[in-house]
Design an enzyme around this catalytic site. Structure first.
Site, short mmCIF file in Angstrom:
data_model
loop_
_atom_site.label_atom_id
_atom_site.label_comp_id
_atom_site.label_asym_id
_atom_site.label_seq_id
_atom_site.Cartn_x
_atom_site.Cartn_y
_atom_site.Cartn_z
N SER A 1 -20.30 -20.91 13.85
CA SER A 1 -21.46 -19.41 13.31
C SER A 1 -21.22 -17.65 14.36
O SER A 1 -19.21 -18.13 14.31
CB SER A 1 -22.57 -19.30 13.78
OG SER A 1 -23.81 -19.03 13.72
N HIS B 1 -25.79 -25.23 8.22
CA HIS B 1 -25.10 -24.38 9.22
C HIS B 1 -23.99 -25.06 9.86
O HIS B 1 -24.63 -25.31 11.31
CB HIS B 1 -25.93 -23.54 9.91
CG HIS B 1 -25.99 -21.71 10.49
ND1 HIS B 1 -24.78 -21.65 10.19
CD2 HIS B 1 -25.91 -22.42 11.86
CE1 HIS B 1 -24.54 -20.54 10.66
NE2 HIS B 1 -25.15 -20.78 12.42
N ASP C 1 -24.96 -21.58 3.11
CA ASP C 1 -25.66 -21.60 4.61
C ASP C 1 -26.79 -19.92 4.33
O ASP C 1 -25.69 -18.86 4.19
CB ASP C 1 -24.59 -20.80 5.12
CG ASP C 1 -24.46 -21.34 7.11
OD1 ASP C 1 -25.44 -21.18 7.38
OD2 ASP C 1 -23.43 -21.02 7.04
#
Length: 543
Positions: free
Chosen positions: A237, A489, A460
């Site tokens: 991320s 995610h 996502d």
């Protein structure tokens, strides 16, 4: 599940018509700055000093330390333009490579150095990462690599940031109107401005130094301290973003890099437009969840169509607005619990079960799931402070409320699930008092960077798929592995064996598939399964 699509058609069209990127200077390019010189000085100093690993003091975020895990502190400059000025310490953890082949414990495997991991945020700590080596999906990597985690600057024990009294962080029960009134907007504007003032008052001049470029520079100092000539790194991320900054600033220092749930690094997207795109994508993910719940109407009784499931959710939200469950769970807490489920489909069964029980007269599962945990307030406040500081410092943001109001009012018409929640989280950036930076133009040319691996789930919501495509375009020689028609995610080391095989082949053997590879989606969650409980969000602390 529906056929994979990045956004709803209406949301996609809307995003193309939103306001131009916030005014600001042209994207920064890596050059011979005082900061680059300071990074070289700090890295040389760290290489000479090394890391003095020893016993870990206390548990990491409440989890007991496994046998063999070591901890240390690595010193970095607060300001890289002044490497001999104030220093701060980064908390680091390590599990040395087992060098035992999990398929044959009598056979040793060659040690490949340190694998450094960042779980995202901004504001998340990676100190627990070395514990993951005990899971079956990670045993081969734990055999070959020292697993190294750390708390980035500002997080936890690493020169922690704070913007408000932690006792004031969890304010519940709270409301979460999908289409807020003007009076509610005025209240949230005042709160955002006060929060920004709190950040400035509590941190002073140091606040400006908590940003993504310094996170990338810290990573190079950590590499040097670990005695690694070249870095092997995995960032998930937000960790993929400053990992990409690292690849741009220090391409010759890279051995191997994995970008999991890649964030869009386009300077025009950082960070205002990325948040608009995220809000649009969460609407699609919420639709996925409603379809799954509807398919299991016989289990949960929440509706046989997505529209009926939405009606059940809205009914619960209205009831909670009138009478909070357990005195603690209002519409805001309900929305937060279901927002977490947009990150991980493992959460779907527990959320559906709690909603079903509440509507049938039993609020206890929902209270257990969604009520604020006071003992976690200090950590949550710290995470949100770091998130806010980094995102606000990194780039220009609109400073006029009318821009935020116009763009998000339009967006909320087609994507109401997360839009205004996202606004309230990020609105302090409109009133930020520290200087803004110019986002670095992430980009490497042919031969500048060793081949890197990008992992992405096609649906996502927290890191929309076009971010992985953009990073793939910008990093020459990178390879993109996509989990099709899935939306968890962060997919590295998860339930998808195809994804894990590509990751292991790259990190252990340096072997990559072609320019792009696809994996079938992992199985959907089973109704009635417990799933993960509580807030375990890895992407955006404070939400």
């Amino acid at each position: 599940m529906r056929a994979a699509a990045l956004y709803t058609a209406a949301g996609s069209l809307l995003l193309t018509s939103l306001a131009a990127a916030p005014a600001g200077s042209a994207p920064a390019r890596p050059d011979a700055t005082a900061e680059s010189h300071g990074t070289a000085v700090a890295a040389a100093r760290a290489a000479a000093t090394g890391v003095d690993f020893g016993e870990c003091a206390g548990a990491q975020n409440g989890a007991q330390n496994p046998p063999g895990m070591e901890c240390a502190t690595v010193t970095v400059p607060l300001d890289y333009a002044r490497p001999d000025g104030k220093q701060i310490g980064l908390a680091v953890s390590r599990m040395p490579a087992t060098q035992r082949d999990p398929r044959n414990s009598k056979r040793k495997v060659p040690r490949q150095g340190a694998l450094v991991y960042n779980p995202g945020g901004p504001g998340a700590s990676g100190l627990q990462f070395p514990m993951i080596g005990h899971l079956p999906e990670w045993k081969r990597l734990a055999a070959a690599y020292d697993l190294v985690g750390y708390a980035p600057r500002g997080v936890g024990r690493s020169a922690p940031l704070s913007c408000e009294d932690p006792a004031q962080h969890f304010k519940g029960p709270s409301s979460a109107p999908a289409h807020p009134s003007q009076s509610y907007k005025r209240e949230r504007i005042a709160r955002a401005a006060a929060y920004a003032r709190g950040c400035a008052e509590r941190s002073g001049d140091a606040l400006r130094h908590y940003n993504s470029l310094n996170n990338a520079r810290d990573l190079d100092v950590l590499r040097a301290a670990l005695g690694e000539e070249k870095l092997t790194f995995m960032g998930a991320s937000y960790g993929s973003y400053f990992g990409a900054l690292y690849a741009t600033l220090f391409p010759s220092h890279v051995r191997r890099m994995v970008f999991d749930a890649a964030v869009n690094p386009d300077p025009a997207q950082v960070w205002y437009r990325n948040n608009l795109a995220q809000s649009a994508a969460f609407e699609d993910r919420w639709a996925d969840m409603k379809e799954w719940i509807a398919a299991h109407h016989g289990v949960y009784g929440l509706g046989a169509t997505p529209e009926e499931v939405q009606h059940s959710y809205d009914t619960a939200r209205a009831r909670l607005d009138g009478k909070p469950a357990g005195g603690k769970v209002g519409p805001g807490q309900l929305q937060g619990a279901f927002l977490e489920a947009g990150y991980y489909d493992e959460y779907w069964p527990s959320r559906a079960q709690a909603l079903s029980a509440y509507l049938k007269g039993d609020p206890r599962p929902l209270v257990d799931l969604a009520a604020p945990q006071e003992k976690a307030a200090a950590q949550a406040e710290n995470s949100r402070a770091v998130y806010t500081a980094v995102e606000c410092n990194d780039a220009p943001w609109p400073t006029e409320w009318k821009v935020w109001d116009r763009d998000n009012t339009r967006l909320a018409r087609v994507a109401p699930f997360e839009t205004w929640n996202n606004v309230w989280l990020n609105l302090p950036c409109a009133y930020w008092q520290a200087p803004r930076q110019r986002p670095l133009d992430v980009r490497t040319g042919p031969g500048e960077l060793p081949p890197t691996l990008i992992l992405a789930a096609e649906r996502d919501a927290a890191a929309p798929y076009d971010g992985a495509l953009e990073l793939h375009r910008r990093l020459s020689g990178s390879v993109l592995v996509t989990e099709r028609d899935a939306g968890t995610h962060g997919i590295a080391g998860g339930p998808n064996a195809c994804v894990n095989a590509h990751m292991e082949a790259y990190l252990i053997e340096g072997r990559l598939p072609g320019r792009r590879a696809n994996c079938a989606p992992h199985p959907e969650p089973k109704p009635g399964a417990a799933g993960r409980q509580g807030a375990a969000e890895r992407s955006v602390p404070g939400r």
